[in-house]
Scaffold this motif. Structure first.
Motif, PDB file in Angstrom:
ATOM      1  N   GLU A 216     -35.441 -30.792  -8.904  1.00 38.36           N
ATOM      2  CA  GLU A 216     -34.478 -31.088  -9.962  1.00 38.36           C
ATOM      3  C   GLU A 216     -34.737 -30.215 -11.183  1.00 38.36           C
ATOM      4  OE1 GLU A 216     -31.872 -33.018  -9.850  1.00 38.36           O
ATOM      5  OE2 GLU A 216     -32.247 -33.648  -7.776  1.00 38.36           O
ATOM      6  N   LYS A 217     -36.040 -30.090 -11.512  1.00 45.41           N
ATOM      7  CA  LYS A 217     -36.387 -29.249 -12.658  1.00 45.41           C
ATOM      8  C   LYS A 217     -36.021 -27.799 -12.400  1.00 45.41           C
ATOM      9  CE  LYS A 217     -40.264 -28.101 -15.674  1.00 45.41           C
ATOM     10  NZ  LYS A 217     -41.722 -28.273 -15.912  1.00 45.41           N
ATOM     11  N   LEU A 218     -36.288 -27.344 -11.147  1.00 46.22           N
ATOM     12  CA  LEU A 218     -35.958 -25.959 -10.809  1.00 46.22           C
ATOM     13  C   LEU A 218     -34.448 -25.722 -10.828  1.00 46.22           C
ATOM     14  CD1 LEU A 218     -38.481 -25.242  -7.919  1.00 46.22           C
ATOM     15  CD2 LEU A 218     -38.492 -24.243 -10.197  1.00 46.22           C
ATOM     16  N   LYS A 219     -33.690 -26.734 -10.405  1.00 51.52           N
ATOM     17  CA  LYS A 219     -32.237 -26.583 -10.474  1.00 51.52           C
ATOM     18  C   LYS A 219     -31.781 -26.383 -11.913  1.00 51.52           C
ATOM     19  CE  LYS A 219     -31.077 -29.208  -6.298  1.00 51.52           C
ATOM     20  NZ  LYS A 219     -30.470 -30.454  -5.777  1.00 51.52           N
ATOM     21  N   GLY A 220     -32.368 -27.208 -12.820  1.00 52.35           N
ATOM     22  CA  GLY A 220     -32.039 -27.017 -14.232  1.00 52.35           C
ATOM     23  C   GLY A 220     -32.467 -25.647 -14.728  1.00 52.35           C
ATOM     24  N   ASP A 221     -33.700 -25.224 -14.292  1.00 54.17           N
ATOM     25  CA  ASP A 221     -34.176 -23.895 -14.705  1.00 54.17           C
ATOM     26  C   ASP A 221     -33.284 -22.796 -14.139  1.00 54.17           C
ATOM     27  OD1 ASP A 221     -36.225 -25.105 -16.045  1.00 54.17           O
ATOM     28  OD2 ASP A 221     -37.680 -24.883 -14.407  1.00 54.17           O
ATOM     29  N   ILE A 222     -32.815 -23.003 -12.878  1.00 48.38           N
ATOM     30  CA  ILE A 222     -31.957 -21.981 -12.260  1.00 48.38           C
ATOM     31  C   ILE A 222     -30.634 -21.865 -13.003  1.00 48.38           C
ATOM     32  CG2 ILE A 222     -30.592 -21.506 -10.187  1.00 48.38           C
ATOM     33  CD1 ILE A 222     -33.010 -22.593  -8.579  1.00 48.38           C
ATOM     34  N   SER A 223     -30.079 -23.032 -13.381  1.00 48.46           N
ATOM     35  CA  SER A 223     -28.831 -22.973 -14.147  1.00 48.46           C
ATOM     36  C   SER A 223     -29.053 -22.276 -15.485  1.00 48.46           C
ATOM     37  CB  SER A 223     -28.297 -24.392 -14.362  1.00 48.46           C
ATOM     38  OG  SER A 223     -29.234 -25.160 -15.109  1.00 48.46           O
ATOM     39  N   THR A 224     -30.209 -22.600 -16.123  1.00 47.91           N
ATOM     40  CA  THR A 224     -30.527 -21.924 -17.389  1.00 47.91           C
ATOM     41  C   THR A 224     -30.716 -20.428 -17.173  1.00 47.91           C
ATOM     42  OG1 THR A 224     -31.624 -23.956 -18.116  1.00 47.91           O
ATOM     43  CG2 THR A 224     -32.081 -21.948 -19.354  1.00 47.91           C
ATOM     44  N   MET A 225     -31.429 -20.089 -16.067  1.00 49.95           N
ATOM     45  CA  MET A 225     -31.652 -18.669 -15.774  1.00 49.95           C
ATOM     46  C   MET A 225     -30.347 -17.952 -15.440  1.00 49.95           C
ATOM     47  SD  MET A 225     -35.171 -18.946 -13.564  1.00 49.95           S
ATOM     48  CE  MET A 225     -35.225 -17.209 -13.167  1.00 49.95           C
ATOM     49  N   ALA A 226     -29.417 -18.679 -14.797  1.00 41.85           N
ATOM     50  CA  ALA A 226     -28.121 -18.060 -14.511  1.00 41.85           C
ATOM     51  C   ALA A 226     -27.391 -17.726 -15.810  1.00 41.85           C
ATOM     52  CB  ALA A 226     -27.280 -18.999 -13.648  1.00 41.85           C
ATOM     53  N   LYS A 227     -27.456 -18.686 -16.747  1.00 46.71           N
ATOM     54  CA  LYS A 227     -26.840 -18.406 -18.042  1.00 46.71           C
ATOM     55  C   LYS A 227     -27.528 -17.225 -18.719  1.00 46.71           C
ATOM     56  CE  LYS A 227     -25.468 -23.214 -18.795  1.00 46.71           C
ATOM     57  NZ  LYS A 227     -25.670 -24.429 -19.630  1.00 46.71           N
ATOM     58  N   GLU A 228     -28.884 -17.259 -18.672  1.00 48.46           N
ATOM     59  CA  GLU A 228     -29.621 -16.149 -19.275  1.00 48.46           C
ATOM     60  C   GLU A 228     -29.311 -14.834 -18.564  1.00 48.46           C
ATOM     61  OE1 GLU A 228     -33.684 -17.235 -19.164  1.00 48.46           O
ATOM     62  OE2 GLU A 228     -33.519 -18.704 -20.808  1.00 48.46           O
ATOM     63  N   LYS A 229     -29.106 -14.912 -17.227  1.00 48.41           N
ATOM     64  CA  LYS A 229     -28.779 -13.705 -16.472  1.00 48.41           C
ATOM     65  C   LYS A 229     -27.461 -13.102 -16.941  1.00 48.41           C
ATOM     66  CE  LYS A 229     -27.838 -12.051 -11.807  1.00 48.41           C
ATOM     67  NZ  LYS A 229     -27.619 -12.446 -10.405  1.00 48.41           N
ATOM     68  N   THR A 230     -26.463 -13.984 -17.127  1.00 48.95           N
ATOM     69  CA  THR A 230     -25.179 -13.468 -17.618  1.00 48.95           C
ATOM     70  C   THR A 230     -25.347 -12.836 -18.993  1.00 48.95           C
ATOM     71  OG1 THR A 230     -24.702 -15.700 -18.449  1.00 48.95           O
ATOM     72  CG2 THR A 230     -23.849 -15.131 -16.281  1.00 48.95           C
ATOM     73  N   GLU A 231     -26.164 -13.515 -19.845  1.00 51.31           N
ATOM     74  CA  GLU A 231     -26.402 -12.941 -21.165  1.00 51.31           C
ATOM     75  C   GLU A 231     -27.137 -11.608 -21.062  1.00 51.31           C
ATOM     76  OE1 GLU A 231     -28.515 -15.872 -23.321  1.00 51.31           O
ATOM     77  OE2 GLU A 231     -26.814 -17.262 -23.497  1.00 51.31           O
ATOM     78  N   VAL A 232     -28.147 -11.554 -20.144  1.00 52.67           N
ATOM     79  CA  VAL A 232     -28.899 -10.307 -19.978  1.00 52.67           C
ATOM     80  C   VAL A 232     -28.010  -9.205 -19.419  1.00 52.67           C
ATOM     81  CG1 VAL A 232     -30.751  -9.247 -18.635  1.00 52.67           C
ATOM     82  CG2 VAL A 232     -31.148 -11.412 -19.785  1.00 52.67           C
ATOM     83  N   GLU A 233     -27.129  -9.571 -18.474  1.00 55.14           N
ATOM     84  CA  GLU A 233     -26.219  -8.561 -17.932  1.00 55.14           C
ATOM     85  C   GLU A 233     -25.298  -8.015 -19.022  1.00 55.14           C
ATOM     86  OE1 GLU A 233     -24.240 -10.497 -14.774  1.00 55.14           O
ATOM     87  OE2 GLU A 233     -25.849 -10.153 -13.306  1.00 55.14           O
ATOM     88  N   ALA A 234     -24.814  -8.955 -19.867  1.00 57.52           N
ATOM     89  CA  ALA A 234     -23.981  -8.489 -20.981  1.00 57.52           C
ATOM     90  C   ALA A 234     -24.782  -7.584 -21.907  1.00 57.52           C
ATOM     91  CB  ALA A 234     -23.429  -9.692 -21.745  1.00 57.52           C
ATOM     92  N   ARG A 235     -26.050  -8.009 -22.163  1.00 55.05           N
ATOM     93  CA  ARG A 235     -26.903  -7.183 -23.023  1.00 55.05           C
ATOM     94  C   ARG A 235     -27.207  -5.832 -22.371  1.00 55.05           C
ATOM     95  NH1 ARG A 235     -27.980  -5.593 -27.929  1.00 55.05           N
ATOM     96  NH2 ARG A 235     -30.169  -4.972 -28.220  1.00 55.05           N
ATOM     97  N   CYS A 236     -27.387  -5.840 -21.029  1.00 56.55           N
ATOM     98  CA  CYS A 236     -27.634  -4.582 -20.314  1.00 56.55           C
ATOM     99  C   CYS A 236     -26.429  -3.654 -20.416  1.00 56.55           C
ATOM    100  CB  CYS A 236     -27.965  -4.867 -18.854  1.00 56.55           C
ATOM    101  SG  CYS A 236     -29.617  -5.540 -18.600  1.00 56.55           S
ATOM    102  N   GLU A 237     -25.244  -4.247 -20.304  1.00 56.43           N
ATOM    103  CA  GLU A 237     -24.048  -3.418 -20.463  1.00 56.43           C
ATOM    104  C   GLU A 237     -23.987  -2.811 -21.856  1.00 56.43           C
ATOM    105  OE1 GLU A 237     -20.780  -5.880 -19.492  1.00 56.43           O
ATOM    106  OE2 GLU A 237     -21.189  -5.903 -17.318  1.00 56.43           O
ATOM    107  N   GLU A 238     -24.331  -3.654 -22.862  1.00 55.33           N
ATOM    108  CA  GLU A 238     -24.348  -3.123 -24.224  1.00 55.33           C
ATOM    109  C   GLU A 238     -25.383  -2.018 -24.369  1.00 55.33           C
ATOM    110  OE1 GLU A 238     -25.039  -6.400 -26.769  1.00 55.33           O
ATOM    111  OE2 GLU A 238     -23.083  -7.349 -26.414  1.00 55.33           O
ATOM    112  N   LEU A 239     -26.587  -2.263 -23.752  1.00 51.03           N
ATOM    113  CA  LEU A 239     -27.637  -1.244 -23.832  1.00 51.03           C
ATOM    114  C   LEU A 239     -27.230   0.027 -23.097  1.00 51.03           C
ATOM    115  CD1 LEU A 239     -30.832  -3.430 -23.328  1.00 51.03           C
ATOM    116  CD2 LEU A 239     -30.106  -2.288 -25.425  1.00 51.03           C
ATOM    117  N   ALA A 240     -26.516  -0.146 -21.963  1.00 50.64           N
ATOM    118  CA  ALA A 240     -26.054   1.039 -21.239  1.00 50.64           C
ATOM    119  C   ALA A 240     -25.083   1.847 -22.092  1.00 50.64           C
ATOM    120  CB  ALA A 240     -25.398   0.615 -19.929  1.00 50.64           C
ATOM    121  N   LYS A 241     -24.208   1.103 -22.783  1.00 50.81           N
ATOM    122  CA  LYS A 241     -23.283   1.808 -23.673  1.00 50.81           C
ATOM    123  C   LYS A 241     -24.042   2.518 -24.787  1.00 50.81           C
ATOM    124  CE  LYS A 241     -19.424  -1.372 -22.838  1.00 50.81           C
ATOM    125  NZ  LYS A 241     -18.540  -2.395 -23.443  1.00 50.81           N
ATOM    126  N   GLU A 242     -25.025   1.771 -25.374  1.00 45.76           N
ATOM    127  CA  GLU A 242     -25.818   2.398 -26.427  1.00 45.76           C
ATOM    128  C   GLU A 242     -26.607   3.588 -25.894  1.00 45.76           C
ATOM    129  OE1 GLU A 242     -28.252  -0.587 -28.100  1.00 45.76           O
ATOM    130  OE2 GLU A 242     -26.599  -1.689 -29.048  1.00 45.76           O
TER     131      GLU A 242
END
Length: 250
Positions: A117-143
Motif C-alpha cells: 500500500e505504501k509503495l502504491k502511494g510512493d509509485i503514484s507520487t513518483m509518477a507525478k514526480e516523473k511527469t514533472e521531471v519529464e517536463a523539466r527535462c523538456e525545459e532543460l533540453a530546450k535550454e
C-alpha cells in the motif's frame, strides 16, 4: 554175560548222557536265540534312543534358534519403537516450527500488504514526480539547445576576436617603421588601424583578454578541461571533446 550187561549199562548211561547233552544243547540254543533276540531288541532300542536323542538335539537347537530369533525380534522391536518415538518427536518439532513459520508468514504477509500500500502511494507520487521531471527535462533540453546555439555563437565570436587580435598584432606600429613605410602599404595600414581603433573602442586589452579567457573556459571540455568541445551527445545534448568521448563511451 556180565560184559554184555556192563556194555548195556554203559550204553544206557551214554544214551542218557547224550540225551542230557542234547537237551542242554537245545537249551543253550534257545538261550542263544533268546539272547540274540534280546541283543537285537537292545540294538533297535539303542538306535531308537539315538534317533530320539538326535531329534531332541535338533529340537533343542531349533528352540535355541527360535529363542535367539525371538530375542533379536524383541531387540529390533525395541529399536524400532525408539526410532518411531524419535521420528515422532522430530515430526512434532517440525510441526511446531512450521506453525511458527506460518504465524511469521502471516505477519510478514500483513507487513507486505502494508508495504505494498505504501509503495502504491510512493509509485503514484513518483509518477507525478516523473511527469514533472519529464517536463523539466523538456525545459532543460530546450535550454540546452539554446545554450548549444549560444555556444556556436560564442565560438564564432571567439574566431572573430582572434582574427581581430591577429589583425591588430599585424598592424601594430613598430619603433621607427611607421615613418619609413611605403606608400603602397599605407591604405592597408589605415584600414587595419581603423579596425583596431574600433576594437579598442569596444574593449581595452585587459577586458579583451578576460573576455577571451572566459570564452575559452566556456569552450573547454568539462572532463579534461584542456581541449575544445567538438562533440554533442544526441541523448542529452552535452558537449565534450572527441578524445574524452572515445575514451569514456564504449
Amino acid at each position: 554175560m556180565d560184559n554184555l550187561l556192563r556194555e548195556n549199562s554203559s550204553l544206557r548211561q551214554l544214551a542218557r548222557a547224550n540225551s542230557r547233552l542234547l537237551k542242554q544243547g537245545a537249551q543253550k540254543e534257545e538261550v542263544n536265540v533268546a539272547s540274540l533276540s534280546e541283543i537285537m531288541k537292545l540294538k533297535q532300542q539303542e538306535e531308537l534312543q539315538s534317533q530320539e536323542i538326535a531329534a531332541l538335539k535338533k529340537r533343542a537347537k531349533e528352540a535355541e534358534q527360535i529363542s535367539l530369533a525371538a530375542r533379536m525380534a524383541s531387540n529390533a522391536r525395541a529399536r524400532l519403537e525408539e526410532e518411531i518415538l524419535k521420528e515422532k518427536r522430530e515430526f512434532e518439532d517440525q510441526i511446531t516450527l512450521l506453525r511458527e513459520e506460518c504465524v511469521k508468514a502471516s505477519s510478514d504477509k500483513e507487513e507486505g500488504e502494508r508495504i505494498c500500500e505504501k509503495l502504491k502511494g510512493d509509485i503514484s507520487t513518483m509518477a507525478k514526480e516523473k511527469t514533472e521531471v519529464e517536463a523539466r527535462c523538456e525545459e532543460l533540453a530546450k535550454e540546452l539547445s539554446k545554450s548549444s546555439r549560444e555556444h556556436i555563437r560564442l565560438e564564432e565570436k571567439v574566431v572573430k576576436l582572434k582574427a581581430t587580435l591577429q589583425l591588430a598584432a599585424a598592424t601594430a606600429p613598430d619603433g621607427g617603421g611607421g615613418t619609413s613605410a611605403s606608400s603602397a602599404s599605407a591604405p592597408e595600414n589605415q584600414h587595419g588601424s581603423s579596425r583596431l581603433s574600433a576594437a579598442e573602442a569596444q574593449f581595452t586589452p585587459q577586458q579583451m583578454a578576460i573576455q577571451i579567457r572566459n570564452l575559452k573556459h566556456k569552450l573547454a571540455c568539462p572532463v579534461c578541461k584542456d581541449r575544445e568541445k567538438k562533440c554533442i551527445l544526441k541523448r542529452c545534448n552535452h558537449m565534450f571533446c572527441r578524445q574524452c568521448v572515445d575514451e569514456n563511451i564504449k
